[in-house]
Design a protein around this motif. Structure first.
Motif, PDB file in Angstrom:
ATOM      1  N   PRO A   1      10.636  53.960   9.962  1.00  0.00           N
ATOM      2  CA  PRO A   1      11.778  54.357   9.135  1.00  0.00           C
ATOM      3  C   PRO A   1      13.105  54.388   9.895  1.00  0.00           C
ATOM      4  O   PRO A   1      14.168  54.347   9.285  1.00  0.00           O
ATOM      5  CB  PRO A   1      11.409  55.759   8.654  1.00  0.00           C
ATOM      6  N   SER A   2      13.054  54.425  11.217  1.00  0.00           N
ATOM      7  CA  SER A   2      14.306  54.493  11.981  1.00  0.00           C
ATOM      8  C   SER A   2      14.882  53.117  12.304  1.00  0.00           C
ATOM      9  O   SER A   2      15.947  53.024  12.908  1.00  0.00           O
ATOM     10  CB  SER A   2      14.069  55.262  13.286  1.00  0.00           C
TER      11      SER A   2
ATOM     12  N   THR B   1      16.939  49.847  12.078  1.00  0.00           N
ATOM     13  CA  THR B   1      18.198  49.492  11.416  1.00  0.00           C
ATOM     14  C   THR B   1      18.582  48.062  11.798  1.00  0.00           C
ATOM     15  O   THR B   1      18.251  47.580  12.878  1.00  0.00           O
ATOM     16  CB  THR B   1      19.338  50.431  11.834  1.00  0.00           C
TER      17      THR B   1
ATOM     18  N   SER C   1      17.469  47.874  15.870  1.00  0.00           N
ATOM     19  CA  SER C   1      17.203  48.999  16.765  1.00  0.00           C
ATOM     20  C   SER C   1      16.295  49.991  16.054  1.00  0.00           C
ATOM     21  O   SER C   1      16.287  50.082  14.830  1.00  0.00           O
ATOM     22  CB  SER C   1      18.510  49.668  17.205  1.00  0.00           C
ATOM     23  N   ALA C   2      15.527  50.711  16.854  1.00  0.00           N
ATOM     24  CA  ALA C   2      14.603  51.711  16.324  1.00  0.00           C
ATOM     25  C   ALA C   2      14.262  52.705  17.423  1.00  0.00           C
ATOM     26  O   ALA C   2      14.262  52.355  18.612  1.00  0.00           O
ATOM     27  CB  ALA C   2      13.328  51.053  15.797  1.00  0.00           C
ATOM     28  N   ALA C   3      13.966  53.916  17.018  1.00  0.00           N
ATOM     29  CA  ALA C   3      13.509  54.922  17.974  1.00  0.00           C
ATOM     30  C   ALA C   3      12.111  54.544  18.459  1.00  0.00           C
ATOM     31  O   ALA C   3      11.350  53.881  17.750  1.00  0.00           O
ATOM     32  CB  ALA C   3      13.477  56.295  17.319  1.00  0.00           C
TER      33      ALA C   3
ATOM     34  N   ALA D   1      10.231  59.105  22.299  1.00  0.00           N
ATOM     35  CA  ALA D   1      11.170  59.321  21.199  1.00  0.00           C
ATOM     36  C   ALA D   1      11.834  60.689  21.342  1.00  0.00           C
ATOM     37  O   ALA D   1      13.036  60.832  21.091  1.00  0.00           O
ATOM     38  CB  ALA D   1      10.467  59.201  19.863  1.00  0.00           C
TER      39      ALA D   1
ATOM     40  N   VAL E   1      15.751  54.787  22.477  1.00  0.00           N
ATOM     41  CA  VAL E   1      15.991  53.898  21.341  1.00  0.00           C
ATOM     42  C   VAL E   1      15.915  52.466  21.863  1.00  0.00           C
ATOM     43  O   VAL E   1      16.579  52.110  22.833  1.00  0.00           O
ATOM     44  CB  VAL E   1      17.371  54.162  20.692  1.00  0.00           C
TER      45      VAL E   1
END
Length: 117
Positions: free
Chosen positions: A73-74, A76, A91-93, A100, A105
């Motif tokens: 969900p993180s 983008t 990008s994502a965590a 995390a 990230v």
């Protein structure tokens, strides 16, 4: 015949093992987490490449975000135009919870020639 020094050595080996085991387990968990993070970065790189190709063909940003599904969900997507190139950044965590929590990230970026096949 009973040797007391042999009994003491057996006990010290057990104590040393008990002292070292937690450190070894933490190191193993960190190594496995690093492998998971590398795998996640590869998936982000693939998604950025797919999104850049879709955008270069004229697809909307919404449809270009389809490769991001499954990244969490993180995740983008950022779109940038640089001359004749369309660039997609993803990008994502980190998916590995301890990394995390530390704020790691991951990001990847790919560009494609606009108007390509």
């Amino acid at each position: 015949m009973h040797f007391r020094s042999a009994d003491r050595q057996r006990g010290s080996v057990t104590a040393e093992f008990a002292a070292v085991l937690p450190a070894v387990l933490v190191l193993l968990a960190a190594c496995l987490g690093a492998v998971q993070v590398v795998g996640q970065h590869v998936r982000l790189t693939d998604a950025a490449g797919s999104a850049a190709r879709l955008l270069a063909r004229g697809e909307s940003a919404h449809s270009a975000a389809a490769p991001l599904q499954g990244l969490g969900p993180s995740a983008t997507l950022t779109v940038e135009s640089q001359g004749t190139f369309i660039c997609a950044g993803v990008s994502a965590a980190s998916a590995f919870a301890p990394f995390a929590a530390a704020g790691l990230v991951l990001s990847a970026r790919s560009c494609a020639l606009a108007g390509g096949p």
